[in-house]
Enzyme design. Sequence first.
Site, PDB file in Angstrom:
ATOM      1  N   ASN A   1      59.067 -24.316  -0.562  1.00 31.15           N
ATOM      2  CA  ASN A   1      58.340 -24.788  -1.738  1.00 31.15           C
ATOM      3  C   ASN A   1      56.826 -24.904  -1.504  1.00 31.15           C
ATOM      4  OD1 ASN A   1      58.213 -27.089  -0.132  1.00 31.15           O
ATOM      5  ND2 ASN A   1      58.643 -28.504  -1.800  1.00 31.15           N
ATOM      6  N   TYR A   2      56.334 -24.523  -0.326  1.00 34.39           N
ATOM      7  CA  TYR A   2      54.889 -24.591  -0.062  1.00 34.39           C
ATOM      8  C   TYR A   2      54.190 -23.393  -0.666  1.00 34.39           C
ATOM      9  CZ  TYR A   2      55.790 -28.077   3.648  1.00 34.39           C
ATOM     10  OH  TYR A   2      56.173 -29.190   4.359  1.00 34.39           O
ATOM     11  N   ALA A   3      53.099 -23.496  -1.390  1.00 40.57           N
ATOM     12  CA  ALA A   3      52.518 -24.744  -1.848  1.00 40.57           C
ATOM     13  C   ALA A   3      52.504 -24.674  -3.374  1.00 40.57           C
ATOM     14  CB  ALA A   3      51.107 -24.921  -1.298  1.00 40.57           C
TER      15      ALA A   3
ATOM     16  N   GLY B   1      56.446 -20.686  -2.000  1.00 44.75           N
ATOM     17  CA  GLY B   1      56.720 -19.424  -1.310  1.00 44.75           C
ATOM     18  C   GLY B   1      55.496 -18.826  -0.653  1.00 44.75           C
TER      19      GLY B   1
END
Length: 328
Positions: free
Chosen positions: A55-57, A66
């Site tokens: 889930n970054y960022a 992604g």
Amino acid sequence: MRYRTIGTTPQTRREVSVLSLGAMLLGSVTDEATSFAILDRFVEAGGTFIDTSGNYAFWTDGGQGGHSEELLGRWRKSRGAGDEIVIATKVGGRPRTPGRSYVDDAEGLSAKVIRESAERSMERMGLDRIDVMYSHIEDRHTPAEETVEGFAALVAEGLVGMLGVSNHAAWRVERARATAKRLGLPGYEILQYHHSYLRPRFDLPDALFPDGNLGAAGADLVTYMREEEDLTLVAYSPLLSGRYTRTDKEFPPDYRHPGVDARLAKVREIAAEAGATVNQVVLAWQMGHDLPIIPLAGASSLAQLEENLAAVDLELTADQRARLDATH
């Protein structure tokens, strides 16, 4: 560089650098050229442990994340990096809907989500196996058995090595580990929690933790580690996003209490004695802790990375450690 072993299962345990590189903002806030330079220097210095998340960022562009994994995939491909680099990623905190967040729209920890997330992460990073996969945040709706079995299936298939957990109440960690043991399945071995020399309050609620902070390693988690010797703590945000040294950044509410001033004064005193920076003393204090702690520190420049790397060779004396620990 120095190294330590994480995990206890002979087939999956790994030797990793005592300092982990946080890749959260690589490929988004930190541009690609700088990101590649940071990764190259970390590996050149002997660093082998890199941390990211699916889930970054997401918050940088209102998407689902992604960016960091994709950047790592491009870097791995261009450098020909192999399994000498241990990569950890996370599942559970990706927003299901672009523009929302993990607070009100997290994907959760169902078996379906765990598998889909692992496959997505491997594709982004060009991996055949994820070395460490964490439960990123609590899922209070999916039964523990389903989450445990979902992770175990990936381990059995060789798609994931070790399992970890982050931002969960200690009782949930124990419940999941006990469930895995009862079912004869692999359980969490790596804890990723916020931990630093300065201590936060744990009673202040926020949107994610309405009953108080579950994201920092408090007394319940630390005493749990002392009983369960197979656990390793990967300590995120050890330098408090620069707040030890930057006067332009205020401490958040949970760090505004009397104990902060006393410990901040003490760590500055020890840094002056040691001829080191405050940040280096904090990292060295963690790496030399009597519990197995691996600081997880990000860097947005080569200068920041070099400062962090120098902490690996900083040896605090027994007296300095005792004085640091005795300050409240």
